[in-house]
Design a protein around this motif. Structure first.
Motif, PDB file in Angstrom:
ATOM      1  N   TRP A 230       1.553  -2.292   0.394  1.00 53.81           N
ATOM      2  CA  TRP A 230       2.696  -3.173   0.701  1.00 53.81           C
ATOM      3  C   TRP A 230       2.457  -3.919   2.002  1.00 53.81           C
ATOM      4  CZ3 TRP A 230       6.101  -2.713   4.910  1.00 53.81           C
ATOM      5  CH2 TRP A 230       7.197  -3.584   4.889  1.00 53.81           C
ATOM      6  N   GLY A 231       1.862  -3.203   2.969  1.00 58.85           N
ATOM      7  CA  GLY A 231       1.561  -3.838   4.253  1.00 58.85           C
ATOM      8  C   GLY A 231       0.563  -4.967   4.111  1.00 58.85           C
ATOM      9  N   SER A 232      -0.241  -4.923   3.055  1.00 57.62           N
ATOM     10  CA  SER A 232      -1.205  -6.006   2.812  1.00 57.62           C
ATOM     11  C   SER A 232      -0.587  -7.153   2.009  1.00 57.62           C
ATOM     12  CB  SER A 232      -2.423  -5.459   2.055  1.00 57.62           C
ATOM     13  OG  SER A 232      -3.037  -4.405   2.787  1.00 57.62           O
ATOM     14  N   GLY A 233       0.684  -6.994   1.667  1.00 56.06           N
ATOM     15  CA  GLY A 233       1.376  -8.049   0.936  1.00 56.06           C
ATOM     16  C   GLY A 233       1.106  -8.049  -0.555  1.00 56.06           C
ATOM     17  N   LEU A 234       0.536  -6.928  -1.082  1.00 59.41           N
ATOM     18  CA  LEU A 234       0.194  -6.883  -2.507  1.00 59.41           C
ATOM     19  C   LEU A 234       1.288  -6.223  -3.343  1.00 59.41           C
ATOM     20  CD1 LEU A 234      -3.568  -5.881  -2.230  1.00 59.41           C
ATOM     21  CD2 LEU A 234      -2.589  -8.158  -2.578  1.00 59.41           C
ATOM     22  N   LEU A 235       2.245  -5.589  -2.680  1.00 59.73           N
ATOM     23  CA  LEU A 235       3.371  -4.977  -3.377  1.00 59.73           C
ATOM     24  C   LEU A 235       4.673  -5.418  -2.743  1.00 59.73           C
ATOM     25  CD1 LEU A 235       2.179  -1.250  -3.833  1.00 59.73           C
ATOM     26  CD2 LEU A 235       2.191  -3.052  -5.566  1.00 59.73           C
ATOM     27  N   THR A 236       5.736  -5.427  -3.542  1.00 61.47           N
ATOM     28  CA  THR A 236       7.059  -5.776  -3.027  1.00 61.47           C
ATOM     29  C   THR A 236       7.862  -4.499  -2.769  1.00 61.47           C
ATOM     30  OG1 THR A 236       8.091  -5.846  -5.205  1.00 61.47           O
ATOM     31  CG2 THR A 236       7.012  -7.876  -4.431  1.00 61.47           C
ATOM     32  N   VAL A 237       9.029  -4.668  -2.137  1.00 67.29           N
ATOM     33  CA  VAL A 237       9.919  -3.524  -1.941  1.00 67.29           C
ATOM     34  C   VAL A 237      10.358  -2.972  -3.292  1.00 67.29           C
ATOM     35  CG1 VAL A 237      12.164  -2.802  -1.050  1.00 67.29           C
ATOM     36  CG2 VAL A 237      10.715  -4.319   0.312  1.00 67.29           C
ATOM     37  N   GLY A 238      10.561  -3.871  -4.256  1.00 62.69           N
ATOM     38  CA  GLY A 238      10.910  -3.429  -5.612  1.00 62.69           C
ATOM     39  C   GLY A 238       9.815  -2.579  -6.219  1.00 62.69           C
ATOM     40  N   ASP A 239       8.547  -2.898  -5.892  1.00 62.81           N
ATOM     41  CA  ASP A 239       7.433  -2.081  -6.391  1.00 62.81           C
ATOM     42  C   ASP A 239       7.509  -0.663  -5.826  1.00 62.81           C
ATOM     43  OD1 ASP A 239       6.200  -3.971  -8.039  1.00 62.81           O
ATOM     44  OD2 ASP A 239       5.232  -4.924  -6.313  1.00 62.81           O
ATOM     45  N   LEU A 240       7.892  -0.565  -4.538  1.00 59.20           N
ATOM     46  CA  LEU A 240       8.036   0.764  -3.933  1.00 59.20           C
ATOM     47  C   LEU A 240       9.136   1.560  -4.649  1.00 59.20           C
ATOM     48  CD1 LEU A 240       7.735  -0.073  -0.121  1.00 59.20           C
ATOM     49  CD2 LEU A 240       5.992   0.852  -1.640  1.00 59.20           C
ATOM     50  N   ALA A 241      10.228   0.843  -4.995  1.00 56.34           N
ATOM     51  CA  ALA A 241      11.294   1.510  -5.749  1.00 56.34           C
ATOM     52  C   ALA A 241      10.784   1.924  -7.133  1.00 56.34           C
ATOM     53  CB  ALA A 241      12.495   0.582  -5.887  1.00 56.34           C
ATOM     54  N   LEU A 242       9.970   1.045  -7.750  1.00 55.49           N
ATOM     55  CA  LEU A 242       9.377   1.347  -9.057  1.00 55.49           C
ATOM     56  C   LEU A 242       8.502   2.595  -8.974  1.00 55.49           C
ATOM     57  CD1 LEU A 242       8.801   0.230 -12.028  1.00 55.49           C
ATOM     58  CD2 LEU A 242       6.739  -0.759 -11.026  1.00 55.49           C
ATOM     59  N   ILE A 243       7.637   2.625  -7.943  1.00 56.24           N
ATOM     60  CA  ILE A 243       6.739   3.773  -7.768  1.00 56.24           C
ATOM     61  C   ILE A 243       7.533   5.049  -7.539  1.00 56.24           C
ATOM     62  CG2 ILE A 243       5.003   4.777  -6.229  1.00 56.24           C
ATOM     63  CD1 ILE A 243       4.072   1.841  -5.731  1.00 56.24           C
ATOM     64  N   GLN A 244       8.525   4.976  -6.642  1.00 60.25           N
ATOM     65  CA  GLN A 244       9.316   6.168  -6.335  1.00 60.25           C
ATOM     66  C   GLN A 244      10.104   6.625  -7.564  1.00 60.25           C
ATOM     67  OE1 GLN A 244       8.898   7.806  -3.636  1.00 60.25           O
ATOM     68  NE2 GLN A 244      10.395   9.416  -4.052  1.00 60.25           N
ATOM     69  N   GLY A 245      10.587   5.666  -8.349  1.00 59.91           N
ATOM     70  CA  GLY A 245      11.315   6.016  -9.567  1.00 59.91           C
ATOM     71  C   GLY A 245      10.436   6.769 -10.552  1.00 59.91           C
ATOM     72  N   PHE A 246       9.198   6.273 -10.736  1.00 59.93           N
ATOM     73  CA  PHE A 246       8.292   6.954 -11.654  1.00 59.93           C
ATOM     74  C   PHE A 246       7.857   8.314 -11.103  1.00 59.93           C
ATOM     75  CE2 PHE A 246       7.406   2.805 -13.799  1.00 59.93           C
ATOM     76  CZ  PHE A 246       7.745   3.232 -15.076  1.00 59.93           C
ATOM     77  N   ILE A 247       7.653   8.397  -9.782  1.00 59.34           N
ATOM     78  CA  ILE A 247       7.277   9.682  -9.185  1.00 59.34           C
ATOM     79  C   ILE A 247       8.378  10.718  -9.412  1.00 59.34           C
ATOM     80  CG2 ILE A 247       6.900  10.901  -7.005  1.00 59.34           C
ATOM     81  CD1 ILE A 247       5.349   8.495  -6.027  1.00 59.34           C
ATOM     82  N   LEU A 248       9.627  10.327  -9.130  1.00 53.73           N
ATOM     83  CA  LEU A 248      10.742  11.263  -9.332  1.00 53.73           C
ATOM     84  C   LEU A 248      10.876  11.634 -10.806  1.00 53.73           C
ATOM     85  CD1 LEU A 248      13.414   9.695  -6.932  1.00 53.73           C
ATOM     86  CD2 LEU A 248      12.035  11.758  -6.566  1.00 53.73           C
ATOM     87  N   GLN A 249      10.689  10.638 -11.678  1.00 49.54           N
ATOM     88  CA  GLN A 249      10.765  10.896 -13.114  1.00 49.54           C
ATOM     89  C   GLN A 249       9.680  11.877 -13.546  1.00 49.54           C
ATOM     90  OE1 GLN A 249       9.647   7.923 -16.417  1.00 49.54           O
ATOM     91  NE2 GLN A 249      11.853   7.559 -16.192  1.00 49.54           N
ATOM     92  N   MET A 250       8.444  11.645 -13.057  1.00 51.86           N
ATOM     93  CA  MET A 250       7.333  12.502 -13.446  1.00 51.86           C
ATOM     94  C   MET A 250       7.457  13.896 -12.846  1.00 51.86           C
ATOM     95  SD  MET A 250       5.735  10.740 -15.514  1.00 51.86           S
ATOM     96  CE  MET A 250       4.572  12.059 -15.770  1.00 51.86           C
ATOM     97  N   ILE A 251       7.887  13.968 -11.574  1.00 51.53           N
ATOM     98  CA  ILE A 251       8.026  15.288 -10.937  1.00 51.53           C
ATOM     99  C   ILE A 251       9.064  16.125 -11.682  1.00 51.53           C
ATOM    100  CG2 ILE A 251       8.938  16.457  -8.895  1.00 51.53           C
ATOM    101  CD1 ILE A 251       7.404  14.496  -7.178  1.00 51.53           C
ATOM    102  N   GLY A 252      10.184  15.470 -12.074  1.00 55.25           N
ATOM    103  CA  GLY A 252      11.213  16.202 -12.809  1.00 55.25           C
ATOM    104  C   GLY A 252      10.680  16.779 -14.111  1.00 55.25           C
ATOM    105  N   LYS A 253       9.909  15.963 -14.842  1.00 61.26           N
ATOM    106  CA  LYS A 253       9.397  16.428 -16.138  1.00 61.26           C
ATOM    107  C   LYS A 253       8.222  17.386 -15.962  1.00 61.26           C
ATOM    108  CE  LYS A 253      10.934  12.344 -18.670  1.00 61.26           C
ATOM    109  NZ  LYS A 253      11.995  13.055 -19.359  1.00 61.26           N
TER     110      LYS A 253
END
Length: 595
Positions: free
Chosen positions: A285-308
């Protein structure tokens, strides 16, 4: 745990694959409902994969734009479609649930019927070596394990697999290395958890075996409650049961501790994933290759995967626990029936009812012979009594005639037909058997008597009861023939149970009659009445009767005296009394009042 010694029981050698193949075979022709369940559940899980993408869209809108009516409208449209997706997923999940609510009870019915049908056809020897309570527990656990296994696959493993694929593809679309990191971590995590679960399986099996032993000890104690009372054995039996419970608890505690250790390993893996992937995402993200929404996307999938995946570790362990629980019954279902119809067996056809024992030999174990070179011919309509000291082999002869065991050598023929070449059910249909200690079903007296002829009329049933001299005591009961007799008939006296069993045999009216101490539980008055009824019952039938009280078989056509599995004397009552031998000795003992 290493310092504490736990007695190891033999492990049931049944693989998880064998368990699944057994279920699959028993449900052959009934697979489509489960395929439909999986398809609908898979669709619901696929819809769920898109949830983090809505989070990304909303965050990107809110972060990259100044607050305005236009931005709010766009965000609300995203929320609207998000709501549509969630409602659709809800409907699909519930549809899957309703399909499952129909399929699972139907499958359970099939498993119950198939398991019982196979179990009940095991041999007499099989049941004498098993606790009834343990068999009930094993069968119930086998069926319950299938239900839980299906739930694990439909509600846990299938959604997990779809989520893993969805998360990996989604993150790869935003950044290739994010996808690679997640896929690598998931594969390593799954392999480690699977390996740990397989390693723990042997301990799950020991826990399952200890559980069956505990239930068996409980069943044995309850069944012998009177013996425990009369021998003042409360303390000894309490100690015996406590030992079986203690063994189970030790395996339970050990397995629990293993589960806690495995769970600690899982948590460490989650920490590594969370820190590693978020750290990398922030750098990108610091390199400008990801957006804040991407961070939310990543965190959403991480939480989803950790739960399962958190559930995955527990579910894999549960999967193997269920396999261990089902394995005992699978071993029983995979055990061939010891006594069964040979290929091409034909129904027994009775014309005369003549019985021939030709050079019959039998032993329970190789070193323990019971019957040796036994020869006996019973003519049509002949009444033959078997007498002799305990252990002479009298009851074994009748069990061999009923083919509860297969012979070690020789043959038994009925009207020239070898009983090993006729169907078992046709053999049993043509023989009425009254054992020394009859066991009744926990059903009404009417049902127990009609067991000899299920389609008998009320008149036929009552007529049989009158001949067996049990109509009088049944009529005196508050509910008469509708009275339930209790488990194994415990609500009746020994003599009453015996008379009900005789009524059942009278109603069956088979051409061959086997009486194994059939009047042993009767008082003198009842015995006289029953002897008169049995005389009527035996007319026109071939009869083999075992008797301890010699006064009950004085009028038999022939008396066969046995000792150590062989015939040592034979003749009528009067003929045998004239000889100095075992029969004369037994008669003098009983006549002298010793018995």
């Amino acid at each position: 745990m290493a310092k504490r010694s736990i007695k190891k029981e033999p492990i049931v050698s049944v693989s998880f694959g064998k368990v699944l193949r057994t279920y699959n075979g028993m449900l052959r022709g009934f697979r489509w409902p489960f395929v439909l369940c999986m398809l609908v559940a898979g669709l619901a899980a696929t819809i769920g994969v898109f949830t983090p993408w809505f989070h990304k869209a909303i965050f990107d809108l809110l972060v990259q734009s100044e607050p305005s009516t236009q931005v709010v409208d766009k965000a609300l449209r995203v929320v609207f479609w998000f709501a549509i997706f969630l409602l659709t997923q809800f409907v699909v999940w519930r549809t899957s649930g309703f399909i499952t609510a129909w399929a699972i009870p139907s499958a359970s019915k099939r498993l119950h019927a198939s398991s019982f049908a196979y179990l009940i056809r095991h041999s007499y020897r099989f049941f004498t070596n098993q606790f009834a309570g343990s068999l009930v527990r094993q069968m119930n656990r086998f069926i319950d394990s299938f239900l839980e296994l299906h739930e694990l696959v439909q509600w846990e493993f299938l959604p997990l697999f779809i989520s893993m694929v969805g998360a990996s593809v989604s993150l790869s679309l935003r950044n290739r290395w994010l996808g690679i990191i997640l896929i690598t971590w998931m594969i390593f995590y799954l392999v480690v958890n699977y390996g740990l679960a397989r390693w723990k399986l042997k301990y799950d099996e020991q826990k399952s075996i200890a559980d069956s032993a505990m239930v068996g000890a409980l069943s044995d104690g309850i069944t012998n409650s009177l013996n425990i009372k009369f021998f003042s054995a409360y303390n000894g039996e309490e100690k015996r049961y406590a030992e079986s419970v203690g063994t189970f608890v030790r395996w339970w505690r050990f397995n629990w501790n293993l589960s806690e250790a495995i769970m600690a390993i899982q948590v460490f893996f989650y920490i590594v994933l969370e820190i590693g992937i978020v750290y990398y995402a922030v750098r990108v993200w610091g390199s400008g290759l990801l957006t804040v929404g991407d961070l939310a996307l990543i965190q959403g999938f991480i939480l989803q995967m950790i739960g399962k995946l958190w559930d995955f570790g527990r579910n894999v362990r549960r999967l193997f626990e269920l396999s261990a629980q089902a394995s005992e019954m699978v071993a029983i279902l995979e055990t061939p029936h010891e006594v069964k119809d040979i290929p091409g067996a034909k129904p027994l056809r009775i014309e005369r009812g003549a019985i021939t024992f030709h050079d019959v030999s039998f032993h329970y174990q190789k070193e323990r012979g019971i019957i040796r070179g036994f020869h006996l011919s019973v003519r049509t309509g002949e009444k033959v009594a078997l007498v002799g000291p305990s252990g002479a082999g009298k009851s074994t002869v009748t069990k061999l005639l009923l083919r509860l065991f297969d012979l070690t050598g020789g043959s038994i023929q009925i009207d020239g037909q070898d009983i090993s070449s006729v169907t078992l059910e046709s053999l049993w249909r043509n023989v009425s058997y009254v054992p020394q200690d009859p066991i009744l079903f926990h059903r009404s007296l009417k049902e127990n008597i009609r067991y000899g002829k299920p389609n008998a009329t009320e008149y036929e049933m009552i007529a049989a009861a009158k001949k067996a001299r049990c109509h009088e005591f049944i009529s005196s009961l508050p509910h008469g023939y509708e009275t339930f007799v209790g488990e194994r008939g415990v609500k009746l006296s020994g003599g009453e149970r015996q008379r009900v069993a005789i009524a059942r045999a009278i109603l069956k009216n088979a051409p061959i009659l086997v009486l194994d101490e059939a009047t042993s539980s009767l008082d003198s008055e009842s015995e006289l009445l029953i002897q008169q009824s049995l005389a009527e019952l035996m007319k026109g039938k071939t009869v083999i009767a075992i008797a301890h009280r010699l006064s009950t078989i004085m009028k038999m056509d022939r008396i066969v005296v046995m000792h150590n599995g062989k015939i040592i004397e034979m003749g009528t009552h009067d003929e045998l009394l004239k000889e100095v031998g075992t029969y004369q000795r037994l008669w003098n003992i009983q006549a002298g009042g010793f018995i």
